[in-house]
Motif scaffolding. Structure first.
Motif, PDB file in Angstrom:
ATOM      1  N   VAL B  34       0.833  -1.211   0.000  1.00 16.96           N
ATOM      2  CA  VAL B  34       0.000   0.000   0.000  1.00 16.96           C
ATOM      3  C   VAL B  34       0.868   1.262   0.000  1.00 16.96           C
ATOM      4  N   SER B  35       1.941   1.227   0.805  1.00 17.45           N
ATOM      5  CA  SER B  35       2.721   2.461   0.956  1.00 17.45           C
ATOM      6  C   SER B  35       3.709   2.686  -0.193  1.00 17.45           C
ATOM      7  N   LEU B  36       4.050   1.627  -0.933  1.00 19.71           N
ATOM      8  CA  LEU B  36       5.041   1.775  -2.006  1.00 19.71           C
ATOM      9  C   LEU B  36       4.612   2.786  -3.082  1.00 19.71           C
ATOM     10  N   PRO B  37       3.386   2.649  -3.649  1.00 14.86           N
ATOM     11  CA  PRO B  37       2.997   3.635  -4.668  1.00 14.86           C
ATOM     12  C   PRO B  37       2.935   5.053  -4.122  1.00 14.86           C
ATOM     13  N   LEU B  38       2.513   5.157  -2.858  1.00 17.79           N
ATOM     14  CA  LEU B  38       2.439   6.470  -2.223  1.00 17.79           C
ATOM     15  C   LEU B  38       3.846   7.069  -2.111  1.00 17.79           C
ATOM     16  N   ALA B  39       4.795   6.224  -1.685  1.00 15.81           N
ATOM     17  CA  ALA B  39       6.185   6.681  -1.547  1.00 15.81           C
ATOM     18  C   ALA B  39       6.721   7.120  -2.909  1.00 15.81           C
ATOM     19  N   LEU B  40       6.447   6.328  -3.942  1.00 15.26           N
ATOM     20  CA  LEU B  40       6.935   6.658  -5.287  1.00 15.26           C
ATOM     21  C   LEU B  40       6.348   7.984  -5.765  1.00 15.26           C
ATOM     22  N   ALA B  41       5.042   8.178  -5.489  1.00 21.82           N
ATOM     23  CA  ALA B  41       4.385   9.417  -5.925  1.00 21.82           C
ATOM     24  C   ALA B  41       4.968  10.624  -5.195  1.00 21.82           C
ATOM     25  N   LEU B  42       5.275  10.456  -3.917  1.00 19.80           N
ATOM     26  CA  LEU B  42       5.761  11.590  -3.122  1.00 19.80           C
ATOM     27  C   LEU B  42       7.223  11.934  -3.404  1.00 19.80           C
ATOM     28  N   LEU B  43       7.920  11.014  -4.097  1.00 16.16           N
ATOM     29  CA  LEU B  43       9.340  11.262  -4.399  1.00 16.16           C
ATOM     30  C   LEU B  43       9.554  12.509  -5.256  1.00 16.16           C
ATOM     31  N   VAL B  44       8.502  12.936  -5.956  1.00 14.68           N
ATOM     32  CA  VAL B  44       8.644  14.115  -6.827  1.00 14.68           C
ATOM     33  C   VAL B  44       8.660  15.421  -6.032  1.00 14.68           C
ATOM     34  N   LEU B  45       8.234  15.352  -4.766  1.00 20.47           N
ATOM     35  CA  LEU B  45       8.176  16.581  -3.959  1.00 20.47           C
ATOM     36  C   LEU B  45       9.585  17.084  -3.642  1.00 20.47           C
ATOM     37  N   PRO B  46       9.731  18.381  -3.427  1.00 18.84           N
ATOM     38  CA  PRO B  46      11.063  18.896  -3.042  1.00 18.84           C
ATOM     39  C   PRO B  46      11.435  18.421  -1.627  1.00 18.84           C
ATOM     40  N   GLY B  47      12.740  18.275  -1.411  1.00 21.70           N
ATOM     41  CA  GLY B  47      13.267  17.731  -0.152  1.00 21.70           C
ATOM     42  C   GLY B  47      12.657  18.299   1.121  1.00 21.70           C
ATOM     43  N   PRO B  48      12.566  19.634   1.252  1.00 26.42           N
ATOM     44  CA  PRO B  48      12.060  20.185   2.516  1.00 26.42           C
ATOM     45  C   PRO B  48      10.621  19.759   2.828  1.00 26.42           C
ATOM     46  N   GLY B 135      14.858  10.559   3.191  1.00 26.28           N
ATOM     47  CA  GLY B 135      16.210  11.113   3.280  1.00 26.28           C
ATOM     48  C   GLY B 135      17.099  10.344   4.239  1.00 26.28           C
ATOM     49  N   TYR B 136      16.853   9.044   4.384  1.00 25.67           N
ATOM     50  CA  TYR B 136      17.735   8.254   5.242  1.00 25.67           C
ATOM     51  C   TYR B 136      19.103   8.144   4.562  1.00 25.67           C
ATOM     52  N   MET B 137      20.116   7.908   5.389  1.00 28.69           N
ATOM     53  CA  MET B 137      21.487   7.911   4.871  1.00 28.69           C
ATOM     54  C   MET B 137      22.011   6.491   4.775  1.00 28.69           C
ATOM     55  N   ASP B 138      22.883   6.249   3.802  1.00 33.48           N
ATOM     56  CA  ASP B 138      23.514   4.928   3.768  1.00 33.48           C
ATOM     57  C   ASP B 138      24.986   5.051   4.114  1.00 33.48           C
ATOM     58  N   ASN B 139      25.569   3.901   4.409  1.00 37.71           N
ATOM     59  CA  ASN B 139      26.928   3.920   4.979  1.00 37.71           C
ATOM     60  C   ASN B 139      28.014   3.626   3.946  1.00 37.71           C
ATOM     61  N   ARG B 140      27.672   3.763   2.644  1.00 43.16           N
ATOM     62  CA  ARG B 140      28.678   3.401   1.634  1.00 43.16           C
ATOM     63  C   ARG B 140      29.840   4.387   1.580  1.00 43.16           C
ATOM     64  N   ASP B 141      29.524   5.669   1.630  1.00 43.43           N
ATOM     65  CA  ASP B 141      30.567   6.693   1.567  1.00 43.43           C
ATOM     66  C   ASP B 141      30.672   7.354   2.942  1.00 43.43           C
ATOM     67  N   PRO B 142      31.717   7.031   3.701  1.00 40.86           N
ATOM     68  CA  PRO B 142      31.781   7.514   5.084  1.00 40.86           C
ATOM     69  C   PRO B 142      31.834   9.034   5.198  1.00 40.86           C
ATOM     70  N   MET B 143      32.470   9.686   4.226  1.00 37.54           N
ATOM     71  CA  MET B 143      32.578  11.148   4.321  1.00 37.54           C
ATOM     72  C   MET B 143      31.209  11.808   4.104  1.00 37.54           C
ATOM     73  N   LEU B 144      30.519  11.301   3.096  1.00 38.05           N
ATOM     74  CA  LEU B 144      29.181  11.816   2.809  1.00 38.05           C
ATOM     75  C   LEU B 144      28.252  11.552   3.995  1.00 38.05           C
ATOM     76  N   LEU B 145      28.401  10.362   4.579  1.00 36.29           N
ATOM     77  CA  LEU B 145      27.570  10.010   5.729  1.00 36.29           C
ATOM     78  C   LEU B 145      27.785  10.995   6.878  1.00 36.29           C
ATOM     79  N   VAL B 146      29.035  11.268   7.202  1.00 33.86           N
ATOM     80  CA  VAL B 146      29.319  12.178   8.326  1.00 33.86           C
ATOM     81  C   VAL B 146      28.795  13.577   8.007  1.00 33.86           C
ATOM     82  N   ARG B 147      29.006  14.011   6.756  1.00 36.86           N
ATOM     83  CA  ARG B 147      28.519  15.348   6.357  1.00 36.86           C
ATOM     84  C   ARG B 147      27.003  15.440   6.479  1.00 36.86           C
ATOM     85  N   ARG B 148      26.337  14.433   5.915  1.00 36.18           N
ATOM     86  CA  ARG B 148      24.866  14.451   5.914  1.00 36.18           C
ATOM     87  C   ARG B 148      24.323  14.379   7.337  1.00 36.18           C
ATOM     88  N   ALA B 149      24.945  13.532   8.157  1.00 34.81           N
ATOM     89  CA  ALA B 149      24.484  13.386   9.542  1.00 34.81           C
ATOM     90  C   ALA B 149      24.630  14.714  10.287  1.00 34.81           C
TER      91      ALA B 149
END
Lengths: 94, 250
Positions: B34-48, B135-149
């Motif tokens: 149920v939530s997947l299509p909703l999530a996909l539709a909302l992805l077009v919204l701006p980040g804030p 906007g959850y963060m992933d741990n692949r790029d440690p520098m980006l992760l620290v910056r984003r956090a």
């Protein structure tokens, strides 16, 4: 100056001796610096020179000399071909 | 006679445990669908707009799922200690990771949390769009992760991460990564320990999704010690690891 900042950071890690840093071909991995250690070192340089490093992974397998050369290049790009003497401290939030 | 009654009762309860597991998984799958299509539709919204909305959507969806587990599946969850964190100042929330349900419980109660997750989850068909939405963060790029956090904390959010990097491999706790300590050192934000305990193992490392739980299952999440932002990430990481080793052995 930039080399000195990097050396000071590495020496502050506690398990890296000045003798090891005297070898310019020593690799970051040989120094026991993990990815977060490299990140911390790059932040140190970023904060001092107001630069932004994008690809941290490339630094992990570099020698100390290569790291310094790469960082110098990034600093020069940011500062119109110069490496400023006066450091621009630009700390992260908090 | 008493023996037979006991056997029948055990058989009945065992059957219920299978049904509870099946219905729990079905409920999760339905909520995902149920939530997947909703999530996909909302992805077009701006980040804030998208990110706070996505976090609330995730919190609501997971709260519904946990409500189902509470009512129909004999899962008793005491996470009341998290309530005080819902309106607290930015914190780095770290937790041990005994089960897949850990993140579900934390994120259901913390609608202003930015979670750090495995990079592979962002590519997951069901989980990926929800995590991108929030906007959850992933741990692949440690520098980006620290910056984003640090940006998340600066913007007033809480950052949730599991320092073991995966579900606990070896009880009571696995070795800790240093990301939480580095984020804390860089942002100046303290680290709040959360201690998660299960009275019986369920969905831990190596536990198949289709292996039935032993019910009732009691889960508690409590606030542990708070650690000031360090100057030395290695020292704080060591402190955190020994803190968890101590409280989980006790």
């Amino acid at each position: 100056m930039l080399r000195q900042i990097i050396h000071e950071f590495l020496l502050s890690q506690g398990n890296i001796s000045a003798e090891r840093l005297a070898d310019p071909s020593v690799r970051m991995t040989d120094l026991g610096l993990d990815s977060l250690g490299v990140v911390e070192m790059l932040f140190e340089v970023e904060d001092r020179y107001g630069i932004h490093v994008d690809d941290v992974m490339q630094f992990q397998n570099m020698t100390l000399n290569e790291v310094v050369a790469n960082m110098e290049q990034i600093v020069r790009q940011k500062h119109g071909g110069n490496i400023p003497d006066m450091v621009a401290v630009e700390k992260a939030p908090g | 006679m008493a023996g037979l009654t006991g056997k029948l009762r055990a058989l009945g309860w065992g059957t219920y445990e299978y049904l509870a597991m099946g219905s729990g998984l079905t409920a999760l799958a339905l909520l995902g669908i149920v939530s997947l299509p909703l999530a996909l539709a909302l992805l077009v919204l701006p980040g804030p707009v998208r990110i706070p909305l996505g976090r609330r959507l995730i919190a609501g969806t997971l709260a519904l799922y946990l409500g189902f587990l509470r009512v129909f599946c004999s899962v008793r969850i005491d996470a009341s200690g998290l309530r005080a964190l819902q309106t607290s100042r930015p914190l780095i929330l770290v937790a041990n990771h005994p089960s897949l349900l850990d993140a579900v419980i934390l994120l259901s109660m913390l609608p202003n949390a930015a979670c750090v997750m495995k990079g592979s989850l962002k590519r997951n068909l069901f989980v990926g769009p929800m995590t991108r939405l929030s906007g959850y963060m992933d741990n692949r790029d440690p520098m980006l992760l620290v910056r984003r956090a640090c940006e998340e904390l600066d913007g007033g959010a809480q950052v949730v991460l599991f320092p073991e990097g995966t579900r606990t491999r070896c009880a009571p706790i696995g070795p800790f990564g240093e990301a939480a300590a580095l984020i804390s050192a860089r942002s100046g934000v303290p680290v709040q320990a959360l201690v998660i305990t299960f009275d019986k193992p369920y969905l831990g490392k190596g536990w198949s999704l289709f292996k039935k739980p032993s019910l009732p299952l009691r889960i508690t999440v409590r606030r542990g010690e708070q650690f000031a932002a360090p100057s030395d990430r290695l020292a704080l990481t060591g402190k955190l690891e020994s803190y968890y080793r101590g409280v989980l052995k006790a």
